[in-house]
Design an enzyme around this catalytic site. Structure first.
Site, short mmCIF file in Angstrom:
data_model
loop_
_atom_site.label_atom_id
_atom_site.label_comp_id
_atom_site.label_asym_id
_atom_site.label_seq_id
_atom_site.Cartn_x
_atom_site.Cartn_y
_atom_site.Cartn_z
N ASP A 13 42.93 -21.67 4.55
CA ASP A 13 42.98 -21.08 3.21
C ASP A 13 41.82 -21.51 2.32
O ASP A 13 41.97 -21.64 1.11
CB ASP A 13 44.32 -21.41 2.50
N GLU A 14 40.66 -21.71 2.93
CA GLU A 14 39.48 -22.12 2.14
C GLU A 14 38.75 -20.91 1.55
O GLU A 14 37.68 -21.06 0.97
CB GLU A 14 38.50 -22.91 3.01
N LYS A 16 37.70 -18.47 3.54
CA LYS A 16 36.67 -18.17 4.57
C LYS A 16 36.36 -16.69 4.63
O LYS A 16 35.24 -16.30 4.89
CB LYS A 16 37.16 -18.58 5.98
N LYS A 18 36.16 -14.41 2.43
CA LYS A 18 35.16 -13.93 1.48
C LYS A 18 33.76 -14.26 2.02
O LYS A 18 32.85 -13.44 1.96
CB LYS A 18 35.36 -14.55 0.10
N GLY A 40 45.57 -15.45 7.40
CA GLY A 40 45.67 -14.52 6.28
C GLY A 40 44.33 -14.46 5.59
O GLY A 40 43.99 -15.36 4.83
N HIS A 41 43.54 -13.46 5.91
CA HIS A 41 42.16 -13.39 5.41
C HIS A 41 42.05 -12.34 4.31
O HIS A 41 42.17 -11.15 4.56
CB HIS A 41 41.20 -13.09 6.57
N GLN A 225 42.24 -20.50 10.40
CA GLN A 225 42.79 -21.80 10.01
C GLN A 225 41.64 -22.76 9.60
O GLN A 225 40.58 -22.29 9.25
CB GLN A 225 43.66 -22.41 11.13
N ALA A 300 48.77 -16.13 2.13
CA ALA A 300 48.54 -14.69 2.34
C ALA A 300 49.38 -14.16 3.50
O ALA A 300 49.61 -12.97 3.61
CB ALA A 300 47.06 -14.44 2.61
N ARG A 306 51.27 -22.83 -1.87
CA ARG A 306 50.45 -23.85 -1.20
C ARG A 306 50.53 -25.16 -1.97
O ARG A 306 50.57 -25.15 -3.20
CB ARG A 306 49.00 -23.40 -1.11
N SER A 414 31.12 -19.87 -4.60
CA SER A 414 31.92 -18.72 -5.01
C SER A 414 32.62 -19.04 -6.32
O SER A 414 33.29 -20.06 -6.44
CB SER A 414 32.93 -18.40 -3.90
P1 IMP Z 1 51.33 -21.83 13.34
O1 IMP Z 1 49.85 -21.66 13.41
O2 IMP Z 1 52.06 -20.62 12.88
O3 IMP Z 1 51.89 -22.42 14.60
O4 IMP Z 1 51.63 -22.93 12.19
C1 IMP Z 1 51.23 -24.30 12.32
C2 IMP Z 1 50.73 -24.85 10.99
O5 IMP Z 1 49.48 -24.24 10.67
C3 IMP Z 1 51.65 -24.57 9.80
O6 IMP Z 1 51.56 -25.66 8.91
C4 IMP Z 1 51.03 -23.34 9.16
O7 IMP Z 1 51.35 -23.24 7.79
C5 IMP Z 1 49.56 -23.63 9.39
N1 IMP Z 1 48.72 -22.42 9.43
C6 IMP Z 1 48.64 -21.52 10.43
N2 IMP Z 1 47.75 -20.55 10.13
C7 IMP Z 1 47.26 -20.87 8.92
C8 IMP Z 1 46.27 -20.26 8.08
O8 IMP Z 1 45.65 -19.25 8.40
N3 IMP Z 1 46.03 -20.91 6.90
C9 IMP Z 1 46.66 -22.05 6.54
N4 IMP Z 1 47.59 -22.65 7.29
C10 IMP Z 1 47.87 -22.07 8.47
#
Ligand code: IMP
Length: 430
Positions: A13-14, A16, A18, A40-41, A225, A300, A306, A414
């Site tokens: 969720d940085e 990325k 954008k 979630g982009h 991620q 997202a 968060r 940004s």
């Molecule tokens: P999973 O990837 O669904 O197995 O979740 C494992 C951990 O990664 C959980 O804490 C999720 O909230 C986190 N996570 C997975 N995908 C994202 C992402 O795109 N952004 C932020 N956290 C993520």
């Protein structure tokens, strides 16, 4: 631009997406190499907002070929839904502009079920996963009982892989979780329905990428991620199940590290985390609430709020060392406007010890007390600023401090979600 990997430098969720969207203006190919529809982009284009979960952000640029490489785990139902949604919003996505690796593993219905049913039961630890079946799918891949896209295209192979995998899944579903057993015939019928729609997109993406490099195409890797969620080097077990750091781009796409020219680390000006796990600089007070509101920090993918906190230089130094960033993109610095002081955690206090290295054991990390340095904040709104020199002095100082911590220069700053709300630093404009 040559070949660039964009990597999240925190817990995801940085913003990325954008950065990937900005850089994709100068790319020929955009590649997703790991993760699945857990990502979630969010990309804002003019008045339109796109949230992509599985399909690379490259599809927002008509000249780009987007690739879902073999390291990604693909939920075929979700792939088709997202494709349909994007097309209905006017994007002309075709099998020429979107390629799906034949080697990518498929998320099956039992993966989604086991992801949610096993939360908290298997290890006694609730991870707060996205519930999309990511972990169970990667587990099957490692256990060599996964089903790949190429298997889906051949009915006999699909049925035999399914029949081999399902008995064990059904024991877990029925005996451990009290869920009804799944039928191989039903799953096969559902998935064979997807196969005909997926087939045109399926390619040997490794071969495609290798040729793209040979032809000097500009290839951009969009990591999903963040590094602290990396399965090997993140805050295990509170991680995702793939390599979210730079090397995930190579492994997941079948690309030699020798092909990579630049590694751009994307860092939010503060820290957020969604899901469970240690977070030493978390602010559980009104300031954390203020960051969440001002930064619209809600997942997202799942909509979850968060967790928010200060920038963590201990974690950042560790992440920088792992990835070898050639430059940085700092996002959402505008969210810090109005704070009298801005804090950066430079070390952890753990009992009588002071740590300046990111610890691998969870208990130390969970009990770590942040040691902060304080910098002046700024009051001016940053949204309209387009040059580094015009930033308030305190904001410039904060950016320089981040460069020092990360041992890499900031290239992109940004100051808002839109494409134009961006400062390009070091491109003759600083
Ligand atoms: P999973 O990837 O669904 O197995 O979740 C494992 C951990 O990664 C959980 O804490 C999720 O909230 C986190 N996570 C997975 N995908 C994202 C992402 O795109 N952004 C932020 N956290 C993520």
């Amino acid at each position: 631009m040559s070949s660039v990997v964009v990597v999240g430098a925190q817990w995801g969720d940085e913003a990325k997406a954008k950065v990937v969207d900005l850089l994709s203006a100068e790319a020929d190919v955009v590649v997703r190499s790991q993760g699945g529809n857990n990502a979630g982009h969010t990309v804002v284009v003019g008045n339109d907002k796109f949230i992509l979960h599985l399909i690379p952000c490259g599809v927002l640029r008509p000249h780009v070929v987007s690739v879902i490489a073999s390291g990604v785990v693909v939920d075929p139902k979700y792939f088709l839904e997202e494709l349909g949604t994007l097309r209905s919003r006017g994007l002309a996505i075709t099998p020429e502009t979107l390629l799906l690796s034949e080697r990518a593993h498929l998320i099956m219905p039992y993966h989604r079920l086991l992801d949610t049913l096993s939360e908290g039961k298997k290890t006694g630890v609730k991870l707060g996963t996205t519930g999309r079946g990511i972990g169970p799918c990667y587990a099957d891949k490692a256990a060599r009982s996964g089903i790949r896209v190429v298997d889906l295209l051949d009915e006999e192979t699909l049925r035999s892989r399914l029949e081999a995998a399902l008995p064990e899944k059904n024991i877990l579903l029925e005996k451990l979780y009290g869920h009804r057993a799944l039928s191989a015939d039903e799953i096969a019928a559902e998935y064979l329905g997807y196969a005909s729609e997926l087939r045109p997109f399926v390619r040997d993406t490794q071969k495609f990428l290798s040729r793209a490099f040979d032809e000097k195409k500009r290839v951009l890797f969009e990591s999903a991620q963040g590094t602290l969620l990396d399965i090997d080097h993140g805050t295990y077990p509170f991680v995702t199940s793939s390599n979210a750091a730079v090397y995930g781009a190579c492994a997941g796409s079948g690309t030699s590290p020798r092909r990579i020219d630049k590694v751009v680390g994307v860092l939010k000006a503060y820290t957020t985390r969604v899901g469970a796990g240690p977070f030493p600089t978390e602010l559980s007070d009104s300031l954390g609430e203020r960051l969440r509101e001002n930064g619209q920090e809600f997942g997202a993918t799942t909509g979850r709020p968060r967790r928010c906190g200060w920038l963590d230089a201990v974690a950042c130094r560790y992440v920088a060392r792992l990835n070898g960033f050639t430059s940085l993109a700092i996002t959402k610095i505008d969210v810090l406007t109005g704070l009298e002081k801005v804090r950066v955690c430079t070390a952890y206090r753990a009992g009588a010890r002071t740590l300046d290295e990111f610890p691998s054991d969870l208990r130390t990390l969970e009990s770590a007390e942040p040691v902060y340095e304080e910098l002046d904040g700024w009051r001016e709104s940053l949204g309209g600023i387009r040059s580094f020199a015009k930033l308030p002095a305190a904001a410039r100082k904060y950016v320089r401090r981040i460069e020092e911590i990360m041992s890499a220069p900031v290239e992109i700053l940004s100051v808002g979600p839109g494409r134009d709300e961006t400062l390009w630093i070091g491109r003759g404009k600083r």
